[in-house]
Design a protein around this motif. Sequence first.
Motif, PDB file in Angstrom:
ATOM      1  N   UNK B 194       4.333   7.411  -2.449  1.00  0.00           N
ATOM      2  CA  UNK B 194       4.564   7.008  -1.056  1.00  0.00           C
ATOM      3  C   UNK B 194       5.158   5.598  -0.915  1.00  0.00           C
ATOM      4  N   UNK B 197      10.099   4.284  -2.093  1.00  0.00           N
ATOM      5  CA  UNK B 197      11.278   3.881  -1.319  1.00  0.00           C
ATOM      6  C   UNK B 197      11.115   2.464  -0.771  1.00  0.00           C
ATOM      7  N   UNK B 198       9.885   2.118  -0.323  1.00  0.00           N
ATOM      8  CA  UNK B 198       9.652   0.764   0.186  1.00  0.00           C
ATOM      9  C   UNK B 198       9.791  -0.255  -0.938  1.00  0.00           C
ATOM     10  N   UNK B 201      13.330  -0.746  -1.632  1.00  0.00           N
ATOM     11  CA  UNK B 201      13.882  -1.579  -0.552  1.00  0.00           C
ATOM     12  C   UNK B 201      13.579  -3.048  -0.844  1.00  0.00           C
ATOM     13  N   UNK B 348       7.158  -3.178   7.945  1.00  0.00           N
ATOM     14  CA  UNK B 348       7.987  -2.088   8.482  1.00  0.00           C
ATOM     15  C   UNK B 348       7.527  -0.749   7.903  1.00  0.00           C
ATOM     16  N   UNK B 349       7.187  -0.786   6.571  1.00  0.00           N
ATOM     17  CA  UNK B 349       6.695   0.422   5.895  1.00  0.00           C
ATOM     18  C   UNK B 349       5.422   0.921   6.580  1.00  0.00           C
ATOM     19  N   UNK B 352       6.235   2.475   9.858  1.00  0.00           N
ATOM     20  CA  UNK B 352       6.839   3.801   9.679  1.00  0.00           C
ATOM     21  C   UNK B 352       5.787   4.859   9.379  1.00  0.00           C
TER      22      UNK B 352
END
Lengths: 157, 368
Positions: B194, B197-198, B201, B348-349, B352
Amino acid sequence: MIKLFGWALDKEKERRVAILQKVHLFKGLRRNLLMKLLVDLVEKEYEAGELIFSEGEIGKALYIILEGSVALTKKGKEAPLVLAELQAGSYFGELALIDQMPRFATASAQEKTILLIMYKSYFDDLIKGSAAISSRVLLNLVELLSVYVRKNHDART
Amino acid sequence: MMQEPDRELLKEIQKAHHQMPRWVIVLLLSGLVIVTAYFTATLLILLLISGIVAYLLSSIIKRIEYLGIKRAVAVAAVYVTAGLLLIGVDILIVPCLQQETRNITEKLPEITQQAEGAFRDLRDYPVAGEVIDKIIGGIAQPGHMISKMLNMSDLFSQAASVAFAMILIPFFVFFLLKDWPEVRNRIMRWIPSPYVETSIAAFSEIDILAGSYLRGLAIECSSVGAMASVGLALLGVDYPVTLGIVTAAANVIPYIGPIISCVIACLIAFIQFKSIGIVINVALLYTGIKLLDDFLVQPLTIGRSVKLHPMLLVITIIAGQKLFGIMGMVLAVPAVTIAQKVVVIFLEHGRNRTGRSEALKHSHEIIV
């Protein structure tokens, strides 16, 4: 010349570039650019059954299967539905490169799988870098989208 | 044909999804490493310098790799080229620097006398007497400084430290460059799905920020140092190459660095010419360089990579100096900028993830 410096060339990279050449999104891109992609992209290994991403999560990356296989499943009324089983050379999550909308399906590794991950900012850099590259990649993406639209239309009618 | 997946497999997947994140353990271990490194500050500084050098060289290594060449071969090629370049620098610049430092060493007693004479002359100017008394009484007392500089045991220990660093830094850099992709892949293996992707980033943003900051800083400092060298040579000030290098090195520290280098150049010029006119000329030269740097060089090199409020920037520099000395002053700004960016990405993660159910309402409208 190649024979003379053959010892310095990375055979594993050559093999992986051959896989990238099969990815529709990068169709028509020169070998040196594919090599650039390969060097810059993040590689991650997943164990059998490991979750890659879940349905509903905000997508930010495209995944390319270098080795192994991936199952795409969607929540059903009773049990999850398998939408697709993807093999090495396939890719998924491409729409995350355009928008950052929730993932439509859940992806999980079916066996020991190695994925290349292209984060959105790399894709943005790639298409900003050169007009020729951006037009080629965006054209490939539009082709893909048109296929999705047609499939969706056929399914509804 | 649609297939029904193994329910046990799905349970395992869900269990793995909700496990306590391993990145917490990684974060705790990283904290432990940082605390240990703080108490062995020299090693931390050597590792930081090696990391910066490796980072600056990594873009060249990548360009060689784009040709399909093995990373180890690319690193070796860069080392050979860097060695040849160092020999070139040794032939072209080092003799000039040696000449200047030899002159400084030989003329030290004379310079001390000149400095004291110049300070005496300066006493005639209003308010200057009081200031000079404070300077001479404090750390800048020339005799004290020179005797400290000429302390042989100190010199030997410094020379030993430099030699130690000259061996260790290339050693660390080589392995950082060669093994970085493998290290990155291992880090990626530890990160739970999970957060993948963060984390990418965050990696990506750090790469972009640190890359643009460090490469920009290297170009900016070289330009400022070169401008100072040429300007001082034109003004007839002694030791222009040494002063240029000092200016370039000091420029790494925002705000404070340029002031330090300007004061040093003004002092050397005043000692040499014993005139306030030359001090004004040197100050004007440094002001001109600073303006050129702010309005032309910086926008073209560092750009807008550092987005810290000026007040926070100064506090960061002071805190960096208190914690890690000069290296702390240099690295505090990029470190805080990167930390700020990473915090924003993880916040931000979190948003989201908590906003997923709301976002799901729209998921049926998208195609795939």
